[in-house]
Design an enzyme around this catalytic site. Structure first.
Site, PDB file in Angstrom:
ATOM      1  N   SER A  13       2.669 -33.305 -22.064  1.00 37.21           N
ATOM      2  CA  SER A  13       3.188 -32.061 -22.635  1.00 37.21           C
ATOM      3  C   SER A  13       2.853 -30.865 -21.754  1.00 37.21           C
ATOM      4  CB  SER A  13       2.577 -31.833 -24.023  1.00 37.21           C
ATOM      5  OG  SER A  13       3.192 -32.668 -24.962  1.00 37.21           O
ATOM      6  N   CYS A  14       3.530 -29.763 -22.051  1.00 41.62           N
ATOM      7  CA  CYS A  14       3.311 -28.485 -21.380  1.00 41.62           C
ATOM      8  C   CYS A  14       1.824 -28.165 -21.283  1.00 41.62           C
ATOM      9  CB  CYS A  14       4.024 -27.382 -22.165  1.00 41.62           C
ATOM     10  SG  CYS A  14       3.643 -25.706 -21.642  1.00 41.62           S
ATOM     11  N   PRO A  15       1.300 -27.723 -20.178  1.00 38.25           N
ATOM     12  CA  PRO A  15       2.009 -27.396 -18.936  1.00 38.25           C
ATOM     13  C   PRO A  15       1.940 -28.506 -17.881  1.00 38.25           C
ATOM     14  CG  PRO A  15      -0.202 -26.519 -18.795  1.00 38.25           C
ATOM     15  CD  PRO A  15      -0.126 -27.319 -20.093  1.00 38.25           C
ATOM     16  N   LEU A  16       1.526 -29.716 -18.294  1.00 36.77           N
ATOM     17  CA  LEU A  16       1.275 -30.757 -17.282  1.00 36.77           C
ATOM     18  C   LEU A  16       2.472 -31.129 -16.402  1.00 36.77           C
ATOM     19  CD1 LEU A  16      -1.240 -33.104 -19.130  1.00 36.77           C
ATOM     20  CD2 LEU A  16      -1.691 -31.373 -17.419  1.00 36.77           C
ATOM     21  N   ASP A  40       9.105 -34.601 -22.155  1.00 39.40           N
ATOM     22  CA  ASP A  40       8.832 -33.345 -22.850  1.00 39.40           C
ATOM     23  C   ASP A  40      10.114 -32.499 -22.884  1.00 39.40           C
ATOM     24  OD1 ASP A  40       7.769 -30.990 -23.840  1.00 39.40           O
ATOM     25  OD2 ASP A  40       6.885 -30.394 -21.922  1.00 39.40           O
TER      26      ASP A  40
END
Lengths: 75, 155
Positions: A13-16, A40
């Site tokens: 998920s964000c920000p990965l 995502d």
């Protein structure tokens, strides 16, 4: 589409997805293409925003079986 | 010249620990020069061991709960640990990075962490409890960078 490197960002998920995309681009050379696979939904807008702000062209975005596949060229 | 972002991190709970690290790591990925100034309870986020960073359902009516939980129940011993465990499981299930992982990503991307010297002294924190990549300074140190930023946030 041909690519030089692949990043598996499935399940992240964000920000990965963005942070890992940036890290993957670091050791690539100008003109090479990075393929990113993400699950995502937020990454669709975020990858476009990343491309716009960093100047690395986003060559294509496709959705396949609930996955998002991005091809980004290193500037 | 690179854009700049400064964040003041003042909270030490699990939910409020995420925004500074998420924004800092993202901005760094976008090429920003980033500094985070940790003060008051935000200093907890600089400890080597982040297991004490928790979330409480008490006085937190916006926190989604699996079942309605009266305040009288929320105040029972162990509720904080339980809520923290549940939140961490939820974060993991959704592929959200742990705080440690996000913090490491920030450091890898050269985000600069500054600990507020005054609050370190106030709470009598031992610097050896903090991670190594921390600088210590005061408000004026922060202004030196913040005064010239494109984005400046208080969390």
């Amino acid at each position: 589409m041909n690519f030089d490197k692949e990043l598996n960002a499935r399940g992240l998920s964000c920000p990965l997805p963005i942070v890992k995309t940036k890290k993957s681009l670091v050791d690539m050379t100008s003109g090479q293409v990075l393929k990113v696979i993400s699950t995502d939904t937020g990454s669709v807008k975020d990858m476009a925003a990343f491309a716009e702000q960093t100047g690395n062209p986003l060559l294509s975005t496709v959705e396949e079986n609930g996955e998002f596949i991005f091809y980004m060229q290193k500037k | 010249m690179a854009k700049k972002m400064a964040i003041i991190a003042t909270k030490g709970t699990l939910d409020m620990a995420y925004p500074p690290f998420i924004l800092a790591s993202t901005a760094a990925a976008l090429g920003y020069d980033v500094q985070v100034f940790f003060t008051f309870y935000g200093l907890q986020l600089l400890r080597k061991d982040l297991s004490n960073v928790m979330i409480s359902p008490l006085a937190n009516p916006a926190m989604p709960m699996p079942i309605p939980m009266p305040v009288m129940v929320q105040m029972l011993p162990g509720m904080e640990s339980m809520a923290t465990m549940m939140m961490k499981q939820k974060l993991k299930k959704h592929g959200v990075a742990s705080l440690e992982e996000l913090r490491d990503l920030c450091l890898e991307a050269d985000v600069k962490f500054i600990a507020c010297q005054m609050t370190v002294d106030l709470f009598e924190f031992d610097k050896s409890e903090f991670i190594d990549n921390v600088e210590y300074g005061g408000a004026a140190t922060f202004m030196g960078f913040a005064g010239d930023t494109d984005i400046c946030l208080f969390v």
